[in-house]
Design a protein around this motif. Structure first.
Motif, PDB file in Angstrom:
ATOM      1  N   VAL A  51      20.813  51.706 -30.610  1.00 64.97           N
ATOM      2  CA  VAL A  51      20.102  50.616 -31.280  1.00 64.97           C
ATOM      3  C   VAL A  51      18.793  51.166 -31.840  1.00 64.97           C
ATOM      4  N   SER A  52      18.551  50.980 -33.126  1.00 62.22           N
ATOM      5  CA  SER A  52      17.298  51.449 -33.724  1.00 62.22           C
ATOM      6  C   SER A  52      16.137  50.633 -33.166  1.00 62.22           C
ATOM      7  N   GLN A  53      15.020  51.312 -32.911  1.00 64.50           N
ATOM      8  CA  GLN A  53      13.892  50.665 -32.228  1.00 64.50           C
ATOM      9  C   GLN A  53      12.585  51.306 -32.676  1.00 64.50           C
ATOM     10  N   PHE A  54      12.117  50.973 -33.890  1.00 65.61           N
ATOM     11  CA  PHE A  54      10.904  51.588 -34.417  1.00 65.61           C
ATOM     12  C   PHE A  54       9.682  51.251 -33.577  1.00 65.61           C
ATOM     13  N   THR A  55       9.741  50.159 -32.807  1.00 64.20           N
ATOM     14  CA  THR A  55       8.581  49.766 -32.002  1.00 64.20           C
ATOM     15  C   THR A  55       8.295  50.752 -30.867  1.00 64.20           C
ATOM     16  N   LEU A  56       9.203  51.694 -30.608  1.00 64.30           N
ATOM     17  CA  LEU A  56       8.911  52.736 -29.623  1.00 64.30           C
ATOM     18  C   LEU A  56       7.739  53.601 -30.069  1.00 64.30           C
ATOM     19  N   TYR A  57       7.443  53.582 -31.361  1.00 62.02           N
ATOM     20  CA  TYR A  57       6.296  54.308 -31.890  1.00 62.02           C
ATOM     21  C   TYR A  57       5.098  53.394 -32.130  1.00 62.02           C
ATOM     22  N   GLY A  83      13.924  55.553 -31.460  1.00 61.23           N
ATOM     23  CA  GLY A  83      12.843  55.530 -32.435  1.00 61.23           C
ATOM     24  C   GLY A  83      12.780  56.869 -33.152  1.00 61.23           C
ATOM     25  N   VAL A  84      12.518  56.826 -34.445  1.00 57.22           N
ATOM     26  CA  VAL A  84      12.437  58.043 -35.256  1.00 57.22           C
ATOM     27  C   VAL A  84      11.004  58.201 -35.747  1.00 57.22           C
ATOM     28  N   GLY A  85      10.467  59.402 -35.544  1.00 55.80           N
ATOM     29  CA  GLY A  85       9.127  59.717 -36.020  1.00 55.80           C
ATOM     30  C   GLY A  85       9.184  60.430 -37.359  1.00 55.80           C
ATOM     31  N   PRO A  86       8.058  60.496 -38.063  1.00 58.07           N
ATOM     32  CA  PRO A  86       8.048  61.081 -39.406  1.00 58.07           C
ATOM     33  C   PRO A  86       8.371  62.571 -39.449  1.00 58.07           C
ATOM     34  N   GLY A  87       8.181  63.305 -38.355  1.00 47.48           N
ATOM     35  CA  GLY A  87       8.453  64.742 -38.347  1.00 47.48           C
ATOM     36  C   GLY A  87       9.831  65.106 -37.825  1.00 47.48           C
TER      37      GLY A  87
END
Length: 147
Positions: free
Chosen positions: A76-82, A32-36
């Protein structure tokens, strides 16, 4: 960045009927990638994943890295981690970076691992994926990149 590392005997990701990535022994990394997040975040996490000693040696101790066991990494991209599930019944994903920010950092993470000599396979960013794995241990870690 936030990553869930699962030590696997094998893992595979498919999109529709198309396999996009597969590894045998190694790490499945849900990322997961955060905005910062920045390239510094990418470099820290790639080094940690490549060198974390969580594979068993001949004595059965977690003393070897994925590189030591000639393993691979499936990212694997996983935006739901955030996802924030504290309020209400529907998660909020405002804590995740938008795709225009997240995708280049996701790709940079895979590239950074490759530059460290780790074989890398990936899913497909923003796709509906089927992820199959045989969790080894099970051994699972959650890593948050320090700010």
């Amino acid at each position: 960045m936030r990553a869930v590392l699962q030590r696997v005997r094998h893992a595979r990701v498919t999109v529709g009927d198309e396999p996009t990535g597969e590894i045998s022994r190694g790490w499945l990394v849900l990322l997961g990638v955060g905005p910062g997040d920045t390239q510094k975040s990418v470099d820290w996490l790639a080094d940690k994943v490549a060198n974390l000693r969580a594979f068993e040696d001949a004595a059965g101790k977690m003393n070897l890295s994925v590189q030591d066991v000639s393993g691979g990494v499936l990212v694997v991209s996983q935006f739901t981690l955030y996802g924030d599930c504290l309020k209400g019944r529907r998660p909020s994903f405002t804590g995740a970076a938008p795709p225009a920010v997240a995708e280049p950092l996701y790709e940079a993470f895979a590239t950074a691992l490759k530059m460290l000599g780790v074989p890398v396979a990936t899913g497909r960013f923003c796709a509906d994926m089927l992820v199959e794995l045989a969790n080894d241990g099970p051994v699972t870690f959650v890593l948050d990149v320090p700010v």
